[in-house]
Design an enzyme around this catalytic site. Structure first.
Site, PDB file in Angstrom:
ATOM      1  N   ARG A 221       9.145  14.581   7.118  1.00  0.00           N
ATOM      2  CA  ARG A 221       9.335  14.131   8.507  1.00  0.00           C
ATOM      3  C   ARG A 221       8.249  14.608   9.466  1.00  0.00           C
ATOM      4  O   ARG A 221       8.371  14.466  10.671  1.00  0.00           O
ATOM      5  CB  ARG A 221      10.727  14.528   8.988  1.00  0.00           C
ATOM      6  CG  ARG A 221      10.898  16.012   8.971  1.00  0.00           C
ATOM      7  CD  ARG A 221      12.323  16.435   9.181  1.00  0.00           C
ATOM      8  NE  ARG A 221      12.356  17.859   9.029  1.00  0.00           N
ATOM      9  CZ  ARG A 221      12.018  18.712   9.999  1.00  0.00           C
ATOM     10  NH1 ARG A 221      11.709  18.287  11.188  1.00  0.00           N
ATOM     11  NH2 ARG A 221      12.020  19.999   9.754  1.00  0.00           N
ATOM     12  N   HIS A 222       7.189  15.193   8.921  1.00  0.00           N
ATOM     13  CA  HIS A 222       6.069  15.605   9.762  1.00  0.00           C
ATOM     14  C   HIS A 222       4.799  14.846   9.393  1.00  0.00           C
ATOM     15  O   HIS A 222       4.484  14.685   8.219  1.00  0.00           O
ATOM     16  CB  HIS A 222       5.785  17.102   9.603  1.00  0.00           C
ATOM     17  CG  HIS A 222       6.799  17.962  10.269  1.00  0.00           C
ATOM     18  ND1 HIS A 222       7.854  18.508   9.604  1.00  0.00           N
ATOM     19  CD2 HIS A 222       6.909  18.359  11.566  1.00  0.00           C
ATOM     20  CE1 HIS A 222       8.593  19.210  10.455  1.00  0.00           C
ATOM     21  NE2 HIS A 222       8.047  19.128  11.654  1.00  0.00           N
ATOM     22  N   GLU A 351      15.982  15.210  14.537  1.00  0.00           N
ATOM     23  CA  GLU A 351      15.521  15.166  15.930  1.00  0.00           C
ATOM     24  C   GLU A 351      14.581  13.974  16.123  1.00  0.00           C
ATOM     25  O   GLU A 351      13.696  13.737  15.321  1.00  0.00           O
ATOM     26  CB  GLU A 351      14.771  16.463  16.250  1.00  0.00           C
ATOM     27  CG  GLU A 351      14.155  16.469  17.618  1.00  0.00           C
ATOM     28  CD  GLU A 351      13.067  17.520  17.799  1.00  0.00           C
ATOM     29  OE1 GLU A 351      13.226  18.645  17.286  1.00  0.00           O
ATOM     30  OE2 GLU A 351      12.059  17.206  18.450  1.00  0.00           O
ATOM     31  N   SER A 354      12.353  15.027  22.375  1.00  0.00           N
ATOM     32  CA  SER A 354      12.600  16.168  23.257  1.00  0.00           C
ATOM     33  C   SER A 354      12.266  15.732  24.676  1.00  0.00           C
ATOM     34  O   SER A 354      11.320  14.964  24.881  1.00  0.00           O
ATOM     35  CB  SER A 354      11.679  17.340  22.930  1.00  0.00           C
ATOM     36  OG  SER A 354      11.892  17.780  21.636  1.00  0.00           O
TER      37      SER A 354
HETATM   38  P1  ATP Z   1       9.295  19.523  17.342  1.00  0.00           P
HETATM   39  O1  ATP Z   1       7.902  19.254  16.952  1.00  0.00           O
HETATM   40  O2  ATP Z   1       9.747  18.849  18.540  1.00  0.00           O
HETATM   41  O3  ATP Z   1       9.682  20.957  17.335  1.00  0.00           O
HETATM   42  P2  ATP Z   1      10.309  19.116  14.768  1.00  0.00           P
HETATM   43  O4  ATP Z   1      11.532  18.459  14.274  1.00  0.00           O
HETATM   44  O5  ATP Z   1       9.038  18.801  14.100  1.00  0.00           O
HETATM   45  O6  ATP Z   1      10.183  18.774  16.294  1.00  0.00           O
HETATM   46  P3  ATP Z   1      10.046  21.799  13.924  1.00  0.00           P
HETATM   47  O7  ATP Z   1      10.016  23.003  14.795  1.00  0.00           O
HETATM   48  O8  ATP Z   1       8.821  21.469  13.181  1.00  0.00           O
HETATM   49  O9  ATP Z   1      10.546  20.660  14.847  1.00  0.00           O
HETATM   50  O10 ATP Z   1      11.235  21.919  12.930  1.00  0.00           O
HETATM   51  C1  ATP Z   1      12.592  21.771  13.327  1.00  0.00           C
HETATM   52  C2  ATP Z   1      13.484  22.464  12.346  1.00  0.00           C
HETATM   53  O11 ATP Z   1      13.191  22.025  11.034  1.00  0.00           O
HETATM   54  C3  ATP Z   1      13.255  23.927  12.396  1.00  0.00           C
HETATM   55  O12 ATP Z   1      14.402  24.541  12.885  1.00  0.00           O
HETATM   56  C4  ATP Z   1      12.943  24.359  10.981  1.00  0.00           C
HETATM   57  O13 ATP Z   1      13.911  25.255  10.487  1.00  0.00           O
HETATM   58  C5  ATP Z   1      13.025  23.101  10.161  1.00  0.00           C
HETATM   59  N1  ATP Z   1      11.797  22.954   9.387  1.00  0.00           N
HETATM   60  C6  ATP Z   1      10.549  23.152   9.808  1.00  0.00           C
HETATM   61  N2  ATP Z   1       9.681  22.993   8.826  1.00  0.00           N
HETATM   62  C7  ATP Z   1      10.381  22.642   7.748  1.00  0.00           C
HETATM   63  C8  ATP Z   1      10.050  22.342   6.401  1.00  0.00           C
HETATM   64  N3  ATP Z   1       8.794  22.368   5.962  1.00  0.00           N
HETATM   65  N4  ATP Z   1      11.043  21.991   5.553  1.00  0.00           N
HETATM   66  C9  ATP Z   1      12.300  21.987   5.965  1.00  0.00           C
HETATM   67  N5  ATP Z   1      12.685  22.273   7.217  1.00  0.00           N
HETATM   68  C10 ATP Z   1      11.744  22.609   8.085  1.00  0.00           C
HETATM   69  P1  AMO Z   2       8.041  17.552  20.906  1.00  0.00           P
HETATM   70  O1  AMO Z   2       7.076  18.603  20.474  1.00  0.00           O
HETATM   71  O2  AMO Z   2       9.467  17.748  20.584  1.00  0.00           O
HETATM   72  O3  AMO Z   2       7.984  17.373  22.493  1.00  0.00           O
HETATM   73  O4  AMO Z   2       7.585  16.160  20.357  1.00  0.00           O
HETATM   74  C1  AMO Z   2       8.220  14.988  20.741  1.00  0.00           C
HETATM   75  C2  AMO Z   2       8.663  14.179  19.552  1.00  0.00           C
HETATM   76  O5  AMO Z   2       7.551  13.833  18.754  1.00  0.00           O
HETATM   77  C3  AMO Z   2       7.949  13.768  17.396  1.00  0.00           C
HETATM   78  N1  AMO Z   2       7.124  14.663  16.589  1.00  0.00           N
HETATM   79  C4  AMO Z   2       6.595  14.349  15.398  1.00  0.00           C
HETATM   80  N2  AMO Z   2       6.665  13.256  14.639  1.00  0.00           N
HETATM   81  C5  AMO Z   2       6.016  13.243  13.468  1.00  0.00           C
HETATM   82  N3  AMO Z   2       5.272  14.284  13.011  1.00  0.00           N
HETATM   83  C6  AMO Z   2       5.169  15.409  13.739  1.00  0.00           C
HETATM   84  N4  AMO Z   2       4.416  16.394  13.288  1.00  0.00           N
HETATM   85  C7  AMO Z   2       5.845  15.482  14.986  1.00  0.00           C
HETATM   86  N5  AMO Z   2       5.961  16.431  15.943  1.00  0.00           N
HETATM   87  C8  AMO Z   2       6.723  15.911  16.900  1.00  0.00           C
HETATM   88  C9  AMO Z   2       9.404  14.131  17.325  1.00  0.00           C
HETATM   89  C10 AMO Z   2       9.600  14.913  18.585  1.00  0.00           C
HETATM   90  O6  AMO Z   2      10.915  14.856  19.026  1.00  0.00           O
HETATM   91  N6  AMO Z   2       5.943  17.229  25.471  1.00  0.00           N
HETATM   92  C11 AMO Z   2       7.191  17.154  24.742  1.00  0.00           C
HETATM   93  C12 AMO Z   2       7.998  15.946  25.123  1.00  0.00           C
HETATM   94  C13 AMO Z   2       8.505  15.984  26.553  1.00  0.00           C
HETATM   95  O7  AMO Z   2       9.178  16.950  26.914  1.00  0.00           O
HETATM   96  O8  AMO Z   2       8.250  15.010  27.280  1.00  0.00           O
HETATM   97  C14 AMO Z   2       6.885  17.152  23.268  1.00  0.00           C
HETATM   98  O9  AMO Z   2       5.803  16.883  22.795  1.00  0.00           O
HETATM   99  O10 AMO Z   2      10.119  12.914  17.359  1.00  0.00           O
END
Ligand code: ATP
Ligand code: AMO
Length: 428
Positions: A221-222, A351, A354
Site C-alpha cells: 500500500r505504499h 487509511e 488525512s
Molecule cells: P501516512 O503516510 O498518512 O502516515 P500511511 O498509511 O502510509 O499514511 P504509515 O505511517 O506509513 O501511514 O503507516 C500506517 C500504519 O501502518 C502504521 O501504524 C504502521 O504500523 C503500519 N505500517 C507501516 N509500515 C508497514 C509495513 N511495512 N507493513 C505493515 N504495516 C506497516
Molecule cells: P498524509 O501524509 O496522510 O497527509 O498523506 C495523504 C494521503 O496520501 C496517501 N499516501 C500514500 N499513498 C501511496 N503511497 C504512499 N507512500 C503514501 N503516503 C501517503 C494516503 C494518505 O492518506 N498534508 C497531509 C494532508 C492534509 O492534511 O491535507 C498529508 O500529506 O492516502
C-alpha cells in the site's frame, strides 16, 4: 482515416462496410476457412476469411500472421448466430500495419496470470488485457467524479512546485535533488503551498499532482510516487473539509455506477452508493474498540497494523476517525488541548485520507513547530503568509491509488499505477 468504426460500433451494424483496426488476439484455421479475432480497446470482432474469396496467396499470408500484430480490416459486417460474438466481418482486404515478434514476453490471450514483476516489465502488453485496462478506466472515472464535485463546489484547480526546499510531512521521507548550486527535494505534499494560497484569498483550491516519498519499506500500500488529491478551503473547519471529502467519494461511486458498468462487471465490483454522512468516531472511541479486541495500546500512540485490522473488522465501510492526539499529528494541525482538529478517512483497516482544520495563528504555529523540534527559520516563506492576514482554513490530502485500490478491490497498490515507482523499481 485509418478506421471507420471500433469493434463495439461494428457489432451494432448489419450489412454495412466498415474498416476496423486493432491487434490479432487469436487465429484459428479450419482448412479452407480461417477466423482472426481482432481486438481493440472496446472489444472484439471476428474476421472470417474464406480461402476461395480472399485467394490462396493472401489466405496463406493472413493465417501466418503472429498474435498481437496490428492490422486493419475492411469488409462487410454481417450478423450471424454462428459467431460467438453474434457478428462477423468478411474482409476483402487486410492491411498489416505492424508485425509482432514471437514468442511474446507476456501472453495477452492466455488465461495464465503472470507474476506482477513480469507484467510491469511488459506493461504495454499487460494493459492489452481487458481486466487490467479496466482498473485504469475506473481510476480515470473516480478522478473525474472527485474533480467534478469539487469544481462544482467552486474549488479552483492549481499547481504548486514539486521541486522544493523544505520537508512538509517529516524529514525522513525526502528524495534529494540537485538544483544547480542548491540542495532541493521532491515534494512530499503540497501542504505548505496550499495553505499559503489561503492567505492569497483563493478561498478554495484543489490540486491533483504527484507526491514523492522516500519510504524505505516495500508494502502493498505504499508507493514512492503517488497521485495526491489535495484541497484547502478558507473560513472552514474540519467538518467542512470532511463534507467535501465524503461528497467527492460518493460522487465518484455514483459516476462509476452510471458510466462504468462494464468495467465494474469485469472486475466483479458491486458497490452501492454509500449513504451520507459517513460515520464519524473519535480517536478515543477507536482506541476503545481496539482495546476491547484485546490489543494493548496507549493513548497517544498511532494505530498499529494489528490495531487497524481490529478496527477494520468492526467497520467495513467508509468512516472518519476524528479528534486525534496532537502529539502524533503534524505541526500545521490546529491543536485543541492535548487533542487536535485532525481526521483520517478510513475504509475498514485502510487509511485513505488525512486532513484537518489548520493552525492559522502565527504565534501558536511557531510554538507548535518548536515543540516538535522544527526550526521556524526553515519555513520562512510559509510562516510569512500567516503574518499579514491568514483566514482560518481546513483541508485534506487523498492518495488516489489508495482509493482506487479500495474501490476496485485489487490487492496490491502497484496494480493501480501504470508505471509504479517502488523501493526497487525505476524502469519502465
Ligand atoms: P501516512 O503516510 O498518512 O502516515 P500511511 O498509511 O502510509 O499514511 P504509515 O505511517 O506509513 O501511514 O503507516 C500506517 C500504519 O501502518 C502504521 O501504524 C504502521 O504500523 C503500519 N505500517 C507501516 N509500515 C508497514 C509495513 N511495512 N507493513 C505493515 N504495516 C506497516
Ligand atoms: P498524509 O501524509 O496522510 O497527509 O498523506 C495523504 C494521503 O496520501 C496517501 N499516501 C500514500 N499513498 C501511496 N503511497 C504512499 N507512500 C503514501 N503516503 C501517503 C494516503 C494518505 O492518506 N498534508 C497531509 C494532508 C492534509 O492534511 O491535507 C498529508 O500529506 O492516502
Amino acid at each position: 482515416m485509418l478506421r471507420t468504426h471500433t469493434t463495439k460500433e461494428a457489432a451494432q451494424l448489419d450489412g454495412e462496410e466498415v474498416k476496423v483496426c486493432g491487434w490479432i488476439h487469436d487465429i484459428r484455421v479450419l482448412g479452407k476457412i480461417a477466423f482472426i479475432i481482432l481486438r481493440d480497446r472496446y472489444g472484439f470482432a471476428q474476421l472470417t476469411l474464406i480461402r476461395s474469396i480472399v485467394g490462396k496467396e493472401k489466405f496463406k499470408e493472413y493465417t501466418k500472421l503472429t498474435r498481437e500484430s496490428v492490422i486493419c480490416a475492411k469488409g462487410k459486417v454481417q450478423k450471424t448466430k454462428q459467431a460467438k460474438l453474434g457478428f462477423e466481418i468478411l474482409p476483402e482486404e487486410i492491411e498489416v500495419l505492424n508485425r509482432a515478434e514471437s514468442p511474446l514476453p507476456l501472453g495477452v490471450a492466455d488465461k495464465v496470470s503472470a507474476d506482477l514483476e513480469t507484467r510491469i516489465e511488459n506493461r504495454f502488453l499487460d494493459l492489452r488485457k481487458r481486466e487490467v485496462l479496466a482498473v485504469f478506466e475506473i481510476r480515470s472515472t473516480i478522478l473525474q467524479g472527485i474533480r467534478e464535485y469539487l469544481l462544482n463546489q467552486n474549488f479552483v484547480e492549481v499547481h504548486t512546485p514539486k521541486i522544493v526546499a523544505t520537508a512538509t510531512e517529516g524529514g525522513t521521507e525526502l528524495f534529494p535533488v540537485k538544483y544547480f548550486e542548491k540542495d532541493a527535494y521532491l515534494n512530499q505534499s503540497p501542504q505548505l503551498y496550499k495553505q499559503v494560497l489561503m492567505a492569497a484569498g483563493l478561498d478554495r483550491v484543489l490540486e491533483v499532482a504527484p507526491a514523492f516519498r522516500a519510504e524505505e519499506h516495500n508494502t502493498t500500500r505504499h508507493l514512492n510516487e503517488f497521485i495526491s488529491i489535495d484541497i484547502e478551503m478558507s473560513f472552514a473547519d474540519e467538518e467542512d473539509a470532511m463534507y467535501m471529502l465524503e461528497g467527492s467519494i460518493v460522487n465518484a461511486i455514483k459516476k462509476l455506477k452510471e458510466e462504468r458498468k462494464e468495467e465494474m462487471e469485469i472486475l466483479g465490483m458491486n458497490w452501492e452508493v454509500p449513504s451520507l454522512p459517513f460515520k464519524r468516531i473519535t480517536y478515543d472511541e477507536a482506541l476503545e474498540i481496539v482495546r476491547k479486541k484485546g490489543i494493548d495500546m496507549e493513548w497517544g500512540e498511532d494505530f498499529s497494523t494489528e490495531a487497524l485490522k481490529a478496527l477494520g473488522s468492526e467497520l467495513q465501510e467508509f468512516y472518519f476517525i476524528t479528534r486525534w492526539p496532537m502529539e502524533i499529528k503534524p505541526f500545521y494541525v490546529l491543536p485543541d488541548g492535548k487533542y487536535s482538529h485532525a481526521f483520517d478517512l478510513m475504509y475498514g483497516e485502510r487509511e485513505i485520507t488525512s486532513g484537518a482544520q489548520r493552525n492559522h495563528v502565527y504565534e501558536s504555529l511557531v510554538e507548535v513547530m518548536r515543540s516538535k523540534g522544527l526550526n521556524p527559520e526553515n519555513f520562512e516563506y510559509y510562516l510569512r503568509a500567516f503574518r499579514y492576514g491568514m483566514p482560518p482554513h481546513a483541508g485534506w490530502g487523498l492518495g488516489l491509488e489508495r482509493l482506487v485500490m479500495i474501490i476496485t478491490g485489487v490487492k496490491n497498490i502497484r496494480e493501480c499505477v501504470i508505471f509504479p515507482r517502488d523501493r526497487t523499481r525505476l524502469v519502465p
